[in-house]
Design an enzyme around this catalytic site. Structure first.
Site, PDB file in Angstrom:
ATOM      1  N   HIS A  67      36.194 -30.030  10.949  1.00  0.00           N
ATOM      2  CA  HIS A  67      35.655 -31.378  11.184  1.00  0.00           C
ATOM      3  C   HIS A  67      35.970 -31.905  12.580  1.00  0.00           C
ATOM      4  O   HIS A  67      35.275 -32.786  13.079  1.00  0.00           O
ATOM      5  CB  HIS A  67      36.135 -32.374  10.116  1.00  0.00           C
ATOM      6  CG  HIS A  67      37.601 -32.370   9.886  1.00  0.00           C
ATOM      7  ND1 HIS A  67      38.185 -31.603   8.905  1.00  0.00           N
ATOM      8  CD2 HIS A  67      38.616 -33.015  10.504  1.00  0.00           C
ATOM      9  CE1 HIS A  67      39.491 -31.800   8.930  1.00  0.00           C
ATOM     10  NE2 HIS A  67      39.777 -32.645   9.889  1.00  0.00           N
ATOM     11  N   GLY A  70      33.199 -31.966  15.556  1.00  0.00           N
ATOM     12  CA  GLY A  70      32.260 -33.056  15.786  1.00  0.00           C
ATOM     13  C   GLY A  70      32.838 -34.446  15.600  1.00  0.00           C
ATOM     14  O   GLY A  70      32.143 -35.438  15.784  1.00  0.00           O
ATOM     15  N   HIS A  71      34.109 -34.550  15.257  1.00  0.00           N
ATOM     16  CA  HIS A  71      34.705 -35.880  14.956  1.00  0.00           C
ATOM     17  C   HIS A  71      36.020 -36.043  15.691  1.00  0.00           C
ATOM     18  O   HIS A  71      37.075 -35.952  15.060  1.00  0.00           O
ATOM     19  CB  HIS A  71      34.922 -36.021  13.459  1.00  0.00           C
ATOM     20  CG  HIS A  71      35.110 -37.435  13.002  1.00  0.00           C
ATOM     21  ND1 HIS A  71      36.329 -38.066  12.971  1.00  0.00           N
ATOM     22  CD2 HIS A  71      34.220 -38.348  12.551  1.00  0.00           C
ATOM     23  CE1 HIS A  71      36.183 -39.290  12.495  1.00  0.00           C
ATOM     24  NE2 HIS A  71      34.916 -39.482  12.233  1.00  0.00           N
ATOM     25  N   PHE A  72      36.133 -36.280  16.829  1.00  0.00           N
ATOM     26  CA  PHE A  72      35.143 -36.362  17.890  1.00  0.00           C
ATOM     27  C   PHE A  72      35.535 -35.334  18.930  1.00  0.00           C
ATOM     28  O   PHE A  72      36.731 -35.131  19.156  1.00  0.00           O
ATOM     29  CB  PHE A  72      35.137 -37.767  18.488  1.00  0.00           C
ATOM     30  CG  PHE A  72      34.752 -38.828  17.473  1.00  0.00           C
ATOM     31  CD1 PHE A  72      33.427 -39.067  17.177  1.00  0.00           C
ATOM     32  CD2 PHE A  72      35.730 -39.550  16.815  1.00  0.00           C
ATOM     33  CE1 PHE A  72      33.075 -40.049  16.253  1.00  0.00           C
ATOM     34  CE2 PHE A  72      35.379 -40.528  15.892  1.00  0.00           C
ATOM     35  CZ  PHE A  72      34.052 -40.775  15.599  1.00  0.00           C
ATOM     36  N   LEU A  77      39.773 -37.103  15.657  1.00  0.00           N
ATOM     37  CA  LEU A  77      40.375 -37.981  14.653  1.00  0.00           C
ATOM     38  C   LEU A  77      40.026 -37.427  13.277  1.00  0.00           C
ATOM     39  O   LEU A  77      38.879 -37.053  13.035  1.00  0.00           O
ATOM     40  CB  LEU A  77      39.816 -39.404  14.761  1.00  0.00           C
ATOM     41  CG  LEU A  77      40.019 -40.161  16.064  1.00  0.00           C
ATOM     42  CD1 LEU A  77      39.270 -41.487  16.016  1.00  0.00           C
ATOM     43  CD2 LEU A  77      41.499 -40.392  16.312  1.00  0.00           C
TER      44      LEU A  77
END
Length: 165
Positions: A67, A70-72, A77
């Protein structure tokens, strides 16, 4: 006094010791209790377990988790929904250990009063405490959950669950 023969048993205390209560669970043991697998198994170990009441679990947050791509990308985070899911998985350990509910599949039925108080980033160790508040008809229930990093509250809320067949 004669020694017991091979067919005789030495005298033993009639009182039996109760079975030892398991208070910790390894990653391998968690995988036997929860259906989740990588990349969605979000509990590394259970460090304290009180049967039928609560569990405290650990999630070591690493940059290698998918994750974070893409986050971020420039400021990784841990998504809040995954913090809530991690707390729910700790709660799942409490539920799967209740008498006559072993092997049951518990799913979210609702989430109330969830608040995020601190960011969770790679390198953090998330410590989650989940307490069973009530269970009705052995099918529905509510838990109070807290997630902390370095003793600071990161997230908290009430998690409702349902047992599905």
């Amino acid at each position: 006094m004669k020694a017991p023969t091979s067919t005789e048993q030495p005298a033993t205390n009639e009182a039996t010791t109760p079975p030892e209560i398991k208070t910790t669970f390894t990653s391998e043991e968690i995988q036997k209790l929860l259906p989740h697998r990588y990349p969605f198994l979000l509990v590394d170990k259970i460090i304290d377990y009180t049967p039928g009441k609560q569990a405290v679990g650990i999630k070591n947050v690493t940059i290698n988790e998918p994750h974070f791509t893409g986050h971020f990308p420039d400021r990784p985070l841990m998504p809040g929904v995954l913090i809530v899911e991690a707390m729910a998985q700790v709660g799942g350990i409490v539920m799967t250990q209740l008498p006559n509910l072993e092997g049951g599949l518990f799913v979210f039925a609702g989430i109330d009063k969830v608040r995020f108080r601190r960011q969770v980033v790679p390198g953090d160790q998330l410590v989650m405490t989940v307490e069973l508040l009530w269970i009705k008809q052995r099918r529905f229930g509510k838990m109070q959950a807290r997630a902390e990093v370095d003793g600071q509250l990161a997230a908290e809320g009430e998690l409702m669950f349902s047992l599905i067949n």
